[in-house]
Design a protein around this motif. Structure first.
Motif, PDB file in Angstrom:
ATOM      1  N   ASN A   1       8.036  37.010 -35.123  1.00  0.00           N
ATOM      2  CA  ASN A   1       8.492  36.065 -35.676  1.00  0.00           C
ATOM      3  C   ASN A   1       9.813  35.700 -35.904  1.00  0.00           C
ATOM      4  O   ASN A   1       9.833  35.027 -36.490  1.00  0.00           O
ATOM      5  CB  ASN A   1       7.794  36.533 -37.329  1.00  0.00           C
ATOM      6  CG  ASN A   1       7.310  37.038 -37.395  1.00  0.00           C
ATOM      7  OD1 ASN A   1       5.960  37.297 -36.946  1.00  0.00           O
ATOM      8  ND2 ASN A   1       6.558  38.277 -37.690  1.00  0.00           N
ATOM      9  N   GLY A   2      10.440  35.693 -34.679  1.00  0.00           N
ATOM     10  CA  GLY A   2      12.214  34.500 -34.865  1.00  0.00           C
ATOM     11  C   GLY A   2      13.406  35.852 -34.889  1.00  0.00           C
ATOM     12  O   GLY A   2      14.470  34.848 -35.771  1.00  0.00           O
ATOM     13  N   ASN A   3      12.718  36.645 -36.030  1.00  0.00           N
ATOM     14  CA  ASN A   3      14.486  37.835 -35.867  1.00  0.00           C
ATOM     15  C   ASN A   3      15.064  37.555 -34.201  1.00  0.00           C
ATOM     16  O   ASN A   3      16.653  38.623 -34.264  1.00  0.00           O
ATOM     17  CB  ASN A   3      14.348  39.096 -37.076  1.00  0.00           C
ATOM     18  CG  ASN A   3      13.793  39.769 -37.495  1.00  0.00           C
ATOM     19  OD1 ASN A   3      13.510  38.699 -38.494  1.00  0.00           O
ATOM     20  ND2 ASN A   3      12.718  40.969 -38.340  1.00  0.00           N
ATOM     21  N   GLN A   4      14.405  37.893 -33.473  1.00  0.00           N
ATOM     22  CA  GLN A   4      15.199  37.886 -32.153  1.00  0.00           C
ATOM     23  C   GLN A   4      15.019  36.345 -31.644  1.00  0.00           C
ATOM     24  O   GLN A   4      13.857  35.936 -31.383  1.00  0.00           O
ATOM     25  CB  GLN A   4      14.633  38.886 -31.333  1.00  0.00           C
ATOM     26  CG  GLN A   4      15.515  40.122 -31.475  1.00  0.00           C
ATOM     27  CD  GLN A   4      14.677  41.516 -29.715  1.00  0.00           C
ATOM     28  OE1 GLN A   4      13.880  40.988 -29.501  1.00  0.00           O
ATOM     29  NE2 GLN A   4      15.730  42.049 -30.244  1.00  0.00           N
ATOM     30  N   GLU A   5      16.214  36.306 -30.490  1.00  0.00           N
ATOM     31  CA  GLU A   5      15.881  34.849 -29.743  1.00  0.00           C
ATOM     32  C   GLU A   5      14.740  35.203 -28.648  1.00  0.00           C
ATOM     33  O   GLU A   5      14.992  35.840 -28.102  1.00  0.00           O
ATOM     34  CB  GLU A   5      17.042  34.591 -29.932  1.00  0.00           C
ATOM     35  CG  GLU A   5      17.898  33.850 -30.769  1.00  0.00           C
ATOM     36  CD  GLU A   5      18.280  32.226 -30.543  1.00  0.00           C
ATOM     37  OE1 GLU A   5      18.045  31.528 -29.826  1.00  0.00           O
ATOM     38  OE2 GLU A   5      18.766  31.806 -31.547  1.00  0.00           O
ATOM     39  N   PHE A   6      14.082  34.089 -28.543  1.00  0.00           N
ATOM     40  CA  PHE A   6      13.442  34.334 -26.942  1.00  0.00           C
ATOM     41  C   PHE A   6      13.118  33.101 -26.557  1.00  0.00           C
ATOM     42  O   PHE A   6      13.354  32.121 -26.723  1.00  0.00           O
ATOM     43  CB  PHE A   6      12.091  34.406 -27.818  1.00  0.00           C
ATOM     44  CG  PHE A   6      10.650  34.560 -26.783  1.00  0.00           C
ATOM     45  CD1 PHE A   6      10.308  35.870 -26.732  1.00  0.00           C
ATOM     46  CD2 PHE A   6      10.083  33.463 -26.242  1.00  0.00           C
ATOM     47  CE1 PHE A   6       9.631  36.086 -25.423  1.00  0.00           C
ATOM     48  CE2 PHE A   6       9.102  33.545 -24.950  1.00  0.00           C
ATOM     49  CZ  PHE A   6       9.059  34.932 -25.425  1.00  0.00           C
ATOM     50  N   ASP A   7      12.864  33.788 -25.202  1.00  0.00           N
ATOM     51  CA  ASP A   7      13.649  32.818 -24.343  1.00  0.00           C
ATOM     52  C   ASP A   7      12.550  32.266 -22.714  1.00  0.00           C
ATOM     53  O   ASP A   7      12.451  33.314 -22.886  1.00  0.00           O
ATOM     54  CB  ASP A   7      14.589  33.570 -23.055  1.00  0.00           C
ATOM     55  CG  ASP A   7      15.423  32.134 -21.799  1.00  0.00           C
ATOM     56  OD1 ASP A   7      14.795  31.381 -21.960  1.00  0.00           O
ATOM     57  OD2 ASP A   7      15.880  32.952 -20.860  1.00  0.00           O
ATOM     58  N   ILE A   8      12.640  31.638 -23.082  1.00  0.00           N
ATOM     59  CA  ILE A   8      11.332  30.236 -22.740  1.00  0.00           C
ATOM     60  C   ILE A   8      11.342  30.773 -21.024  1.00  0.00           C
ATOM     61  O   ILE A   8      10.107  30.679 -20.411  1.00  0.00           O
ATOM     62  CB  ILE A   8      10.911  29.073 -23.573  1.00  0.00           C
ATOM     63  CG1 ILE A   8       8.860  28.973 -22.361  1.00  0.00           C
ATOM     64  CG2 ILE A   8      11.210  28.093 -22.029  1.00  0.00           C
ATOM     65  CD1 ILE A   8       8.577  27.575 -23.021  1.00  0.00           C
ATOM     66  N   HIS A   9      12.603  31.050 -20.569  1.00  0.00           N
ATOM     67  CA  HIS A   9      13.185  30.968 -18.949  1.00  0.00           C
ATOM     68  C   HIS A   9      12.599  32.524 -18.558  1.00  0.00           C
ATOM     69  O   HIS A   9      12.374  32.254 -17.433  1.00  0.00           O
ATOM     70  CB  HIS A   9      13.719  30.108 -18.766  1.00  0.00           C
ATOM     71  CG  HIS A   9      14.243  29.106 -18.733  1.00  0.00           C
ATOM     72  ND1 HIS A   9      13.694  27.600 -18.737  1.00  0.00           N
ATOM     73  CD2 HIS A   9      14.910  28.168 -20.305  1.00  0.00           C
ATOM     74  CE1 HIS A   9      13.815  26.546 -19.405  1.00  0.00           C
ATOM     75  NE2 HIS A   9      15.142  27.036 -20.270  1.00  0.00           N
TER      76      HIS A   9
END
Length: 146
Positions: A6-14
């Motif tokens: 939900n966005g509490n952690q940054e998610f790296d698409i790479h």
């Protein structure tokens, strides 16, 4: 959903490994029938020589196609070879129509192998253990009460 998504952690698409479907393999086929004749599908027509000689096995399950310089069968633009005798020779070998052949190239010869027709089961389907009762009363003829 989890809080990580939900966005509490940054998610790296790479971090993702991406996939695409593999391109479809072209299917080369021939259909033989009394009505339409000897028909090559459009994909096969693109690759096959436009003048051929045709060989048929004794049981009719294998057909060979070989390019020839002159006096061969002409492959029309619609992929058909017009010759009723060729159709009759395949039928004479016990092949029922319509017959479908899958084609592949080996060296300079195109080989077509008969695809066996799907067998229809002759056994009747089992009746359900509990027959449907819903709505049967309305279907029965009404008796007059006197």
């Amino acid at each position: 959903m989890s809080d990580d998504f939900n966005g509490n952690q940054e998610f790296d698409i790479h971090q993702l490994e991406w996939f695409l479907p593999s391109p479809p393999k072209p299917v080369f086929s021939i259909i033989v029938s009394n009505e339409k004749g000897f028909c090559l599908n459009s994909k096969l027509y693109e690759f096959i020589p436009k003048q051929l000689t045709v060989g048929i096995s004794s049981d009719g399950k294998i057909i060979g196609l070989l390019g020839i310089a002159e006096k061969g069968y002409q492959v029309l633009k619609n992929g058909k070879i017009k010759d009723h005798e060729l159709i009759r020779q395949i039928e004479k070998r016990g092949i029922s129509f319509p017959a479908n052949y899958i084609v592949e190239k080996k060296d300079d010869i195109w080989f077509a192998a008969l695809v066996p027709p799907k067998q229809v089961p002759l056994t009747p389907q089992k009746t359900p253990k509990k027959p449907r009762k819903n709505g049967l009363r309305n279907m029965l003829p009404k008796k007059d009460i006197q």
